[in-house]
Design an enzyme around this catalytic site. Structure first.
Site, PDB file in Angstrom:
ATOM      1  N   HIS A  98     -11.999   1.258 -32.535  1.00  0.00           N
ATOM      2  CA  HIS A  98     -10.980   1.170 -33.587  1.00  0.00           C
ATOM      3  C   HIS A  98     -11.574   1.194 -34.999  1.00  0.00           C
ATOM      4  O   HIS A  98     -11.073   0.548 -35.909  1.00  0.00           O
ATOM      5  CB  HIS A  98     -10.128  -0.078 -33.390  1.00  0.00           C
ATOM      6  CG  HIS A  98      -9.277  -0.046 -32.155  1.00  0.00           C
ATOM      7  ND1 HIS A  98      -8.709   1.107 -31.673  1.00  0.00           N
ATOM      8  CD2 HIS A  98      -8.892  -1.035 -31.298  1.00  0.00           C
ATOM      9  CE1 HIS A  98      -8.014   0.831 -30.576  1.00  0.00           C
ATOM     10  NE2 HIS A  98      -8.111  -0.443 -30.328  1.00  0.00           N
ATOM     11  N   HIS A 167      -1.094  -0.673 -33.205  1.00  0.00           N
ATOM     12  CA  HIS A 167      -1.554  -1.389 -32.014  1.00  0.00           C
ATOM     13  C   HIS A 167      -0.580  -2.515 -31.641  1.00  0.00           C
ATOM     14  O   HIS A 167      -1.000  -3.613 -31.282  1.00  0.00           O
ATOM     15  CB  HIS A 167      -2.953  -1.959 -32.277  1.00  0.00           C
ATOM     16  CG  HIS A 167      -3.800  -2.113 -31.044  1.00  0.00           C
ATOM     17  ND1 HIS A 167      -3.563  -3.089 -30.107  1.00  0.00           N
ATOM     18  CD2 HIS A 167      -4.868  -1.402 -30.607  1.00  0.00           C
ATOM     19  CE1 HIS A 167      -4.469  -3.002 -29.150  1.00  0.00           C
ATOM     20  NE2 HIS A 167      -5.276  -1.983 -29.428  1.00  0.00           N
ATOM     21  N   GLN A 271      -2.774   6.025 -25.486  1.00  0.00           N
ATOM     22  CA  GLN A 271      -3.701   5.108 -24.842  1.00  0.00           C
ATOM     23  C   GLN A 271      -2.853   3.915 -24.423  1.00  0.00           C
ATOM     24  O   GLN A 271      -2.397   3.130 -25.255  1.00  0.00           O
ATOM     25  CB  GLN A 271      -4.818   4.669 -25.783  1.00  0.00           C
ATOM     26  CG  GLN A 271      -5.809   3.689 -25.163  1.00  0.00           C
ATOM     27  CD  GLN A 271      -6.822   4.362 -24.247  1.00  0.00           C
ATOM     28  OE1 GLN A 271      -6.933   5.581 -24.226  1.00  0.00           O
ATOM     29  NE2 GLN A 271      -7.582   3.581 -23.492  1.00  0.00           N
ATOM     30  N   GLU A 298      -0.663   3.288 -27.723  1.00  0.00           N
ATOM     31  CA  GLU A 298      -1.468   3.656 -28.883  1.00  0.00           C
ATOM     32  C   GLU A 298      -1.503   5.181 -29.005  1.00  0.00           C
ATOM     33  O   GLU A 298      -2.360   5.846 -28.441  1.00  0.00           O
ATOM     34  CB  GLU A 298      -2.884   3.092 -28.736  1.00  0.00           C
ATOM     35  CG  GLU A 298      -2.938   1.581 -28.559  1.00  0.00           C
ATOM     36  CD  GLU A 298      -4.312   1.119 -28.126  1.00  0.00           C
ATOM     37  OE1 GLU A 298      -5.318   1.545 -28.760  1.00  0.00           O
ATOM     38  OE2 GLU A 298      -4.406   0.356 -27.143  1.00  0.00           O
TER      39      GLU A 298
END
Length: 337
Positions: A98, A167, A271, A298
């Site tokens: 990230h 997120h 994701q 994500e």
């Protein structure tokens, strides 16, 4: 539909219309709360959050935050661009995740109210966390009826890496308990395999005849409790799903509350992460997180694409171009017979 925006404190802003009430933090331009009505007309907060603002930096679970410049993992934090080598600080096993420990998720954004929600913006200087180029990011949260839209726009003064996402962790029960009772649909024909560090191996497999086939809605707990090697390796879902539809690519449903969340994006990959490493943190109202107590969609480009496909990596943002993507979450009560 009118949207009201109110500054709760120096760090917290609330936007509200007739369908949604969403609370944000300047830290990481994060989503703190999403309040929607359940099948009994009771308000439920359907996203995970910590008890205190300072917990968002202590636990570093990226809850509700904007992460980047590059979401997901970069192998060993290394990549090459235009013949130059770059090193991103390691913060996840042997890899950078990230955007490394200096990710924008832990920085304060500026903001202003709009007619439809809240616009956050921040400047990331050249070489911040090792990334080339000065970059400007705008995050426009729009309340559109029963849908929360996240519009992401970035530009840089030289070629750089760009793969931002949000997120937020969703639990449609309104509590940080296991989401095994939720059902899930994902319109995807392939998924990316991972190693023990959650790093994309580069192997992409068909979902057919595997626990990763969510093309037809099914119980999420069955997949999470399976003995599939990839599920055991990741301790749940923490995999890239290559999307096969242009919108409404995922649907999450909780029979307890009757709330359904439909997720759409302009990006090619979800994701999907089921909070496998959460557990023990103190959430809102003092409730303690259980493992697998939420799910993240994500939206992004393929992780580590800069190394797996360096000549065609979509995560390269060129000077003079704009990175312009959208993620949308629609919340409503499912009609049942």
């Amino acid at each position: 539909m009118k949207t009201e925006v109110k500054e709760i404190s120096q760090e917290i802003i609330c936007a509200k219309n007739d369908c949604l009430e969403v609370w944000f933090s300047t830290l990481g331009a994060a989503i703190l709360k999403v309040l929607v009505k359940d099948k009994n007309g009771q308000l439920q907060d359907v996203v995970l959050g910590y008890e205190h603002l300072e917990d968002y930096t202590e636990y570093q679970g990226y809850l509700g935050a904007i992460v980047g410049r590059c979401a997901n993992r970069i192998r060993e934090g290394k990549f090459s661009l235009n013949g130059k080598n770059y090193q991103i600080p390691i913060n996840n096993g042997p890899n950078a995740n990230h955007g490394g420990p200096q990710t924008l998720a832990f920085q304060n954004f500026s903001w202003r109210a709009t007619d439809t929600g809240v616009l956050f913006y921040i400047a990331s200087p050249d070489q911040e966390a090792g990334f080339p180029g000065a970059l400007m990011l705008m995050v426009n949260y729009v309340l559109d009826g029963d849908t929360l839209r996240i519009k992401l726009v970035a530009a840089a003064d030289e070629d750089t890496m760009c793969n931002f996402t949000n997120h937020v962790y969703i639990n449609l029960s309104g509590h940080p308990k296991k989401i095994h009772d939720h059902s899930l649909q994902i319109k995807a024909s392939r998924y990316g395999k991972v190693d023990e560090y959650g790093m994309c191996t580069g192997e992409v497999a068909l979902v057919d005849n595997t626990v990763f086939d969510f093309n037809k809605e099914k119980n999420l707990g069955e997949a999470l409790k399976s003995d599939d090697e990839q599920i055991l390796t990741a301790k749940g879902l923490d995999h890239s799903f290559l999307l096969s539809a242009q919108s409404e690519q995922a649907v999450l449903y909780c029979p307890e509350t009757g709330i359904e969340c439909t997720v759409s994006t302009t990006l090619p990959v979800f994701q999907v992460y089921t909070a496998n490493y959460c557990g023990g943190e103190r959430g809102k109202d003092g409730e303690i997180f259980e493992e697998q107590c939420g799910i993240c969609f994500e939206a992004q480009y393929l992780p580590d694409e800069i190394n797996l496909n360096p000549l065609k990596a979509a995560t390269i943002l060129r000077k003079g171009e704009a990175w312009n993507e959208e993620i949308a979450f629609q919340f409503k009560v499912r009609e049942t017979c």
